[in-house]
Design an enzyme around this catalytic site. Structure first.
Site, PDB file in Angstrom:
ATOM      1  N   TYR A 297      -4.171  14.898  -2.860  1.00 41.09           N
ATOM      2  CA  TYR A 297      -4.500  14.184  -1.626  1.00 41.09           C
ATOM      3  C   TYR A 297      -5.571  14.916  -0.832  1.00 41.09           C
ATOM      4  O   TYR A 297      -5.360  15.360   0.295  1.00 41.09           O
ATOM      5  CB  TYR A 297      -3.242  13.982  -0.794  1.00 41.09           C
ATOM      6  CG  TYR A 297      -3.328  12.810   0.162  1.00 41.09           C
ATOM      7  CD1 TYR A 297      -3.489  11.514  -0.305  1.00 41.09           C
ATOM      8  CD2 TYR A 297      -3.247  13.006   1.534  1.00 41.09           C
ATOM      9  CE1 TYR A 297      -3.562  10.443   0.558  1.00 41.09           C
ATOM     10  CE2 TYR A 297      -3.320  11.942   2.413  1.00 41.09           C
ATOM     11  CZ  TYR A 297      -3.485  10.671   1.929  1.00 41.09           C
ATOM     12  OH  TYR A 297      -3.559   9.600   2.803  1.00 41.09           O
TER      13      TYR A 297
ATOM     14  N   HIS B  56      -9.313   8.478   3.855  1.00 39.89           N
ATOM     15  CA  HIS B  56      -9.239   7.094   4.339  1.00 39.89           C
ATOM     16  C   HIS B  56     -10.619   6.481   4.561  1.00 39.89           C
ATOM     17  O   HIS B  56     -10.722   5.272   4.785  1.00 39.89           O
ATOM     18  CB  HIS B  56      -8.471   7.022   5.655  1.00 39.89           C
ATOM     19  CG  HIS B  56      -6.994   7.246   5.524  1.00 39.89           C
ATOM     20  ND1 HIS B  56      -6.428   8.478   5.665  1.00 39.89           N
ATOM     21  CD2 HIS B  56      -5.985   6.378   5.257  1.00 39.89           C
ATOM     22  CE1 HIS B  56      -5.113   8.378   5.512  1.00 39.89           C
ATOM     23  NE2 HIS B  56      -4.817   7.125   5.257  1.00 39.89           N
TER      24      HIS B  56
ATOM     25  N   HIS C 281       1.779   4.325  -3.034  1.00 44.01           N
ATOM     26  CA  HIS C 281       1.691   5.788  -3.020  1.00 44.01           C
ATOM     27  C   HIS C 281       2.840   6.381  -3.830  1.00 44.01           C
ATOM     28  O   HIS C 281       2.694   7.432  -4.472  1.00 44.01           O
ATOM     29  CB  HIS C 281       1.744   6.316  -1.585  1.00 44.01           C
ATOM     30  CG  HIS C 281       0.428   6.254  -0.868  1.00 44.01           C
ATOM     31  ND1 HIS C 281      -0.713   6.853  -1.361  1.00 44.01           N
ATOM     32  CD2 HIS C 281       0.077   5.671   0.313  1.00 44.01           C
ATOM     33  CE1 HIS C 281      -1.717   6.640  -0.512  1.00 44.01           C
ATOM     34  NE2 HIS C 281      -1.259   5.922   0.503  1.00 44.01           N
TER      35      HIS C 281
ATOM     36  N   ASP D 131      -9.272  14.557   7.965  1.00 45.38           N
ATOM     37  CA  ASP D 131      -8.588  13.527   7.182  1.00 45.38           C
ATOM     38  C   ASP D 131      -8.539  13.912   5.706  1.00 45.38           C
ATOM     39  O   ASP D 131      -8.851  13.117   4.824  1.00 45.38           O
ATOM     40  CB  ASP D 131      -9.292  12.171   7.370  1.00 45.38           C
ATOM     41  CG  ASP D 131      -8.582  11.019   6.664  1.00 45.38           C
ATOM     42  OD1 ASP D 131      -7.350  11.105   6.473  1.00 45.38           O
ATOM     43  OD2 ASP D 131      -9.271  10.040   6.304  1.00 45.38           O
TER      44      ASP D 131
ATOM     45  N   HIS E 135       0.837  -1.203   0.000  1.00 40.30           N
ATOM     46  CA  HIS E 135       0.000   0.000   0.000  1.00 40.30           C
ATOM     47  C   HIS E 135       0.870   1.250   0.000  1.00 40.30           C
ATOM     48  O   HIS E 135       0.696   2.155  -0.831  1.00 40.30           O
ATOM     49  CB  HIS E 135      -0.908  -0.011   1.235  1.00 40.30           C
ATOM     50  CG  HIS E 135      -1.636   1.278   1.475  1.00 40.30           C
ATOM     51  ND1 HIS E 135      -2.995   1.412   1.256  1.00 40.30           N
ATOM     52  CD2 HIS E 135      -1.210   2.489   1.938  1.00 40.30           C
ATOM     53  CE1 HIS E 135      -3.363   2.655   1.550  1.00 40.30           C
ATOM     54  NE2 HIS E 135      -2.284   3.326   1.973  1.00 40.30           N
ATOM     55  N   GLU E 136       1.805   1.322   0.933  1.00 40.94           N
ATOM     56  CA  GLU E 136       2.605   2.533   1.070  1.00 40.94           C
ATOM     57  C   GLU E 136       3.516   2.754  -0.137  1.00 40.94           C
ATOM     58  O   GLU E 136       3.673   3.874  -0.615  1.00 40.94           O
ATOM     59  CB  GLU E 136       3.418   2.482   2.364  1.00 40.94           C
ATOM     60  CG  GLU E 136       2.563   2.560   3.628  1.00 40.94           C
ATOM     61  CD  GLU E 136       1.732   3.828   3.699  1.00 40.94           C
ATOM     62  OE1 GLU E 136       2.149   4.865   3.165  1.00 40.94           O
ATOM     63  OE2 GLU E 136       0.641   3.789   4.293  1.00 40.94           O
TER      64      GLU E 136
ATOM     65  N   GLU F 299      -5.838   6.839  -1.982  1.00 42.61           N
ATOM     66  CA  GLU F 299      -5.810   5.807  -0.941  1.00 42.61           C
ATOM     67  C   GLU F 299      -6.329   4.471  -1.459  1.00 42.61           C
ATOM     68  O   GLU F 299      -5.786   3.406  -1.153  1.00 42.61           O
ATOM     69  CB  GLU F 299      -6.639   6.255   0.264  1.00 42.61           C
ATOM     70  CG  GLU F 299      -5.928   7.202   1.195  1.00 42.61           C
ATOM     71  CD  GLU F 299      -4.709   6.565   1.839  1.00 42.61           C
ATOM     72  OE1 GLU F 299      -4.745   5.366   2.163  1.00 42.61           O
ATOM     73  OE2 GLU F 299      -3.699   7.280   2.007  1.00 42.61           O
TER      74      GLU F 299
END
Length: 356
Positions: A189, A276, A178, A271, A174-175, A198
């Site tokens: 974002y 998210h 990005h 957020d 996932h990271e 996300e």
């Protein structure tokens, strides 16, 4: 790239702010303390990322002896401090050591690199052999993992709510995804484009795990962060693509707030506009498509998402409908008027996103 010629200063964490905010308000200092420190550390890293984007990050080039199509991994140990990257503890080709966290991080970077190379012919996250760096044992009881635009960073968790963040391969995928988005569509974002940012990371994080385990869409758990929650937590993971809103329901963490359809879209200024939270909607669309097509999800469903992400037509400020429309176009161009085209249109219809 932004219209002004630079990458967005995005700082992306796996644990959503609303989860840490709730923990920080807990009356038990054992739970609240690590959450508050994590929030403070995230704010500091977010500021650092913004400053780096302004002054420019040092360019990272492949090593002189690097082979195209081969990973260049370096793992660092922060020693529970916050200076990045820390001390180098394992380089590419080094044998595993005694630290399981270091070994998991090394393996996770490799699995992510392998997936992008073997499935989509992409050489590292930038497509040009970018070295993959990661820092483990970041800070004390740090309840997060993040991509800061340059490298991966993993906390050890507090042991009460979260465990070591290297235990979940999909979190690593996932990271790092990005980073792929940063080097391709560079989705803003905030709001719907941020939720797409996300969601794309959740999609490929899940696919990386499925590919590593040889799972079909029917066999996969479609959970993001399974194994991260400590035994005391009533829940399975951070998010569920199969059933958004059901990943956890805990007296400390509260209930998973993700919607599965546009009927329950959450409007919030927190957020970054709920990136998210509302990511559950495109997540669920991908799950519906992948399971409708069957087989390995990375082959057809994943290919369509990759085509859209890297095809050059996805705007930085794309809304759900824009992304959905491009997936329909990609299905028609790649597969013609077959099952894929019908399935992708139906998946978006089921979550309430209209294609243009």
């Amino acid at each position: 790239m932004t219209p002004h010629g630079g990458f967005q200063p995005v700082f992306c964490t796996i644990v959503p702010p609303h989860v840490l905010d709730r923990l920080a308000r807990n009356t038990d200092p054992v739970l609240a303390g690590p959450a508050r420190r994590t929030i403070q550390r995230d704010a500091a890293e977010r500021t650092r990322r913004g400053l780096t984007a302004v002054v420019g990050a040092p360019s990272v080039a492949p090593r002189a002896d690097a082979e195209p199509g081969k990973p260049q991994r370096t793992i660092y140990d922060a020693g529970h401090g916050t200076d990045l990257p820390g001390d180098q503890v394992r380089g590419e080709g080094d044998e595993p050591g005694e630290d399981a966290t270091v070994n998991r991080a090394y393996a996770g970077l490799g699995a992510t690199f392998e997936h992008y190379l073997e499935v989509y012919r992409r050489d590292s996250i930038d497509g040009a052999g970018l070295p993959l760096d990661a820092t483990v044992h970041y800070d004390r009881e740090y309840n997060n993992a993040f991509w800061n635009g340059e490298q991966m960073v993993f906390g050890d968790g507090d042991g009460e709510i979260f465990l070591d963040f290297t235990v979940a391969l999909d979190v690593i995928g996932h990271e790092l995804t990005h980073g792929v988005t940063q080097h391709t569509a560079n989705l803003t974002y905030y709001g719907q484009p941020g939720a797409l940012n996300e969601s794309v990371s959740d999609v490929f994080g899940s696919l990386i795990k499925q590919y590593a385990q040889g799972q079909t869409a029917a066999e996969a758990d479609w959970l993001i962060g399974a194994g991260l929650l400590a035994p005391r937590v009533t829940g399975e993971a951070l998010r569920s693509m199969k059933a958004p809103g059901t990943a956890y329901d805990d007296d400390v963490l509260g209930k998973d707030p993700q919607p599965a359809t546009m009927d329950d879209f959450v409007r919030t200024g927190r957020d970054n506009g709920g990136v998210h939270i509302n990511s559950g909607i495109p997540n669920h669309a991908f799950y519906l498509l992948a399971t409708a097509l069957g087989g390995h999800a990375w082959e057809r469903a994943g290919q369509l998402w990759y085509d859209v992400l890297t095809g050059g037509e996805l705007a930085e400020d794309a809304l759900f409908a824009d992304f959905a429309t491009l997936t329909v176009k990609a299905a028609r161009e790649r597969y013609g008027d077959g099952d894929e085209l019908e399935a992708v249109g139906k998946a978006w219809e089921q979550v309430g996103v209209r294609t243009l």
